[in-house]
Each structure stands twice: as C-alpha cells, then as structure tokens.
Enzyme design. Structure first.
Site, PDB file in Angstrom:
ATOM      1  N   MET A  92     -46.767 -20.601  22.336  1.00  0.00           N
ATOM      2  CA  MET A  92     -46.450 -22.000  22.009  1.00  0.00           C
ATOM      3  C   MET A  92     -45.119 -22.373  22.651  1.00  0.00           C
ATOM      4  O   MET A  92     -44.179 -21.574  22.633  1.00  0.00           O
ATOM      5  CB  MET A  92     -46.356 -22.180  20.491  1.00  0.00           C
ATOM      6  CG  MET A  92     -47.599 -21.718  19.744  1.00  0.00           C
ATOM      7  SD  MET A  92     -47.536 -22.174  18.001  1.00  0.00           S
ATOM      8  CE  MET A  92     -48.924 -21.230  17.347  1.00  0.00           C
ATOM      9  N   HIS A 118     -53.719 -17.197  24.442  1.00  0.00           N
ATOM     10  CA  HIS A 118     -54.039 -18.594  24.117  1.00  0.00           C
ATOM     11  C   HIS A 118     -52.798 -19.433  24.414  1.00  0.00           C
ATOM     12  O   HIS A 118     -51.813 -19.377  23.672  1.00  0.00           O
ATOM     13  CB  HIS A 118     -54.423 -18.663  22.627  1.00  0.00           C
ATOM     14  CG  HIS A 118     -54.712 -20.031  22.135  1.00  0.00           C
ATOM     15  ND1 HIS A 118     -54.774 -20.330  20.789  1.00  0.00           N
ATOM     16  CD2 HIS A 118     -54.970 -21.204  22.785  1.00  0.00           C
ATOM     17  CE1 HIS A 118     -55.050 -21.621  20.638  1.00  0.00           C
ATOM     18  NE2 HIS A 118     -55.159 -22.171  21.824  1.00  0.00           N
ATOM     19  N   MET A 136     -50.869 -22.480  24.309  1.00  0.00           N
ATOM     20  CA  MET A 136     -50.636 -23.803  23.727  1.00  0.00           C
ATOM     21  C   MET A 136     -49.363 -24.342  24.366  1.00  0.00           C
ATOM     22  O   MET A 136     -48.313 -24.487  23.724  1.00  0.00           O
ATOM     23  CB  MET A 136     -50.524 -23.683  22.201  1.00  0.00           C
ATOM     24  CG  MET A 136     -51.878 -23.432  21.542  1.00  0.00           C
ATOM     25  SD  MET A 136     -51.734 -22.808  19.861  1.00  0.00           S
ATOM     26  CE  MET A 136     -51.499 -21.071  20.199  1.00  0.00           C
ATOM     27  N   MET A 179     -60.962 -24.916  18.498  1.00  0.00           N
ATOM     28  CA  MET A 179     -59.908 -24.856  17.472  1.00  0.00           C
ATOM     29  C   MET A 179     -60.500 -25.351  16.147  1.00  0.00           C
ATOM     30  O   MET A 179     -61.073 -26.446  16.085  1.00  0.00           O
ATOM     31  CB  MET A 179     -58.712 -25.737  17.859  1.00  0.00           C
ATOM     32  CG  MET A 179     -57.911 -25.255  19.071  1.00  0.00           C
ATOM     33  SD  MET A 179     -57.327 -23.554  18.971  1.00  0.00           S
ATOM     34  CE  MET A 179     -56.328 -23.592  17.468  1.00  0.00           C
ATOM     35  N   GLY A 184     -58.513 -20.380  13.921  1.00  0.00           N
ATOM     36  CA  GLY A 184     -57.762 -21.085  12.885  1.00  0.00           C
ATOM     37  C   GLY A 184     -58.487 -21.104  11.547  1.00  0.00           C
ATOM     38  O   GLY A 184     -59.618 -21.585  11.457  1.00  0.00           O
ATOM     39  N   SER A 218     -53.855 -14.511   9.569  1.00  0.00           N
ATOM     40  CA  SER A 218     -53.540 -14.205   8.167  1.00  0.00           C
ATOM     41  C   SER A 218     -54.598 -13.323   7.527  1.00  0.00           C
ATOM     42  O   SER A 218     -54.272 -12.471   6.700  1.00  0.00           O
ATOM     43  CB  SER A 218     -53.463 -15.488   7.337  1.00  0.00           C
ATOM     44  OG  SER A 218     -52.966 -16.542   8.086  1.00  0.00           O
TER      45      SER A 218
END
Ligand code: DX5
Ligand code: ZN
Length: 232
Positions: free
Chosen positions: A46, A74, A76, A145, A181, A203
């Site tokens: 990110m 990925h 971003m 996503m 996600g 998570s």
C-alpha cells in the site's frame, strides 16, 4: 507467463496475508502456514495514495525469498507499472495490479508477464467487471476485492459472491479467481461456491493462535463448499 506456466497449478487454495502476521517472526509464521499446505503467500503493498496506509515494499518480498510457496504481491499503489520490475526482482511470482490504479492497464499486465511473473488484475467492489472482458488474454488471476482495499480485519461485503460469479463469466477458462478481504470460516464457502479458487485470509489465519490449523480448517471448508457446488 503463458497458460502452461507450472506455477498456475499452485495458484489455488488458502493464501495467508502477511498483513496480519507478527513481523517480529515473519518467516517462521509464514513457514507454519506453508507446512499446513498453503501454496500462496499474499503480500499487501500500500502506497499511502491509492489507499491511505503505507505498508511494505520489495524488501519484504525479498525477505521471504526461498519459501516453498508462490509470493503473491497485491499492489494497492498508483501507477503500479512503475514498480513491477522491483517486485519481480525481489522474487514475486504473481504481480496483481488494480484496474483503478493506472490508465495503462494492458501495458502493466503485459509487463508483469514479461518480467517473468503471473499477471493478476484486481478490482475494487464498485468497479465494473467488464474490465475482465477487455483484458482476458492478459490475466492469469482475477482478484475480486471482497472489502474496499486498505485495511485488514474488515467485514466481508455480502454481495461479493455475486460479483465473483460475474467475474468468472468474463475471464478465460483456467484463470485463477482470488477473493480478498473478510474471508473466514463463515464466508469462504459462499466464495468457493461462486467459483473462487484462491482465498486470501489475513486475520482468519495470523489472527488465530494456531495459523497452521487455521489454514487447514479454511481449506477444508472451501473444498466442501466447492464440491457441493459442482455436485448434481
Ligand atoms: C485489504 C488487503 C487484504 C487484507 C485481508 O486491503 O488487500 O489482503 O490483508 O485481510 P483480512 O483477511 O483480515 O480481511
Ligand atoms: Zn490483498
């Protein structure tokens, strides 16, 4: 890379996202998940522009080099084409760029393959899916996503499986379809039934006491659901 790239066989199943890992013992945590059967490790990059946070760069990919799994990066980031070479050099096996992040999408996808990586095309929840029609021949993995990108630990958007189905209708046969996600034991089944083949989980893997067991449980749930979807 071409459709015959042997890495495509390993581009499936649970992809633990290191965004949720303990960076003090990153490599050993990742190894636990690989020992439990993960063949893809997801790295969230990110840039503080495309999404507000800043996370990691090529150095982190390089730190995972040699792990017995695909390194799935990925991006971003805005104008991802400017960074692909650095991540390829660091050892990325898959380079995913966002449709919203560059006006030079076909160039970026083509460059990812030229650099020796598999090419991923990611879309945010609000982005029309026809971008997959226009770019089908250049995409090894579609990334749907299932939250708005930027943070781990968000709730799965419930309409996501419908989006996965629409994407699956638009990509070339054999294209991997990744969901990213909010994927956990309560949401992975609907993704698998909709046609997803790669399941990013941050998570739900590294947030657990036993990340290896979490990988096995998620994989089992995805397999059961996928089998149910194809049964007549
Ligand atoms: C979100 C990232 C995800 C994130 C997923 O912008 O792209 O890969 O790590 O985290 P969880 O599984 O916790 O939703
Ligand atoms: Zn991600």
């Amino acid at each position: 890379m071409s459709a015959a790239d042997p890495r495509l066989d390993r581009l499936r199943g649970i992809a633990p996202s290191i965004l949720a890992a303990d960076f003090g013992r990153l490599r050993s945590q990742v190894e636990e998940t690989v020992a439990a059967g993960a063949t893809v490790i997801h790295v969230d990059v990110m840039d503080g522009h495309f999404v507000p946070p800043i996370t990691m760069g090529p150095l982190v990919v390089d730190a995972l080099k040699g792990i017995d799994a695909l390194l799935d990066v990925h991006l971003m980031v805005e104008r991802p084409e400017r960074h692909l070479a650095d991540f390829a050099k660091a050892g990325a096996d898959v380079l995913s760029v966002h449709a919203e992040a560059t006006p030079q999408l076909q160039y970026a996808l083509g460059l990812a393959r030229e650099l020796g990586a598999l090419a991923g095309l990611a879309v945010c929840p609000g982005t029309p899916n026809d971008v997959y029609v226009e770019n089908a021949a250049k995409v090894d993995m579609a990334v749907c996503m299932t939250v708005n990108p930027g943070w781990g630990g968000q709730s799965f958007i419930p309409t996501s499986p419908d989006k996965v189905r629409r994407i699956a209708e638009r990509v070339a046969p054999g294209t991997a379809i990744q969901v990213d996600g909010g994927v956990d034991l309560s949401t992975i089944g609907t993704c698998a039934q909709a046609g997803a083949t790669v399941f990013v989980a941050g998570s739900a893997v590294f947030g657990k006491d036993d990340p290896g067991q979490a990988v096995r449980d998620l994989a089992a749930a995805a397999e059961v659901a996928a089998r149910g979807a194809t049964a007549v």
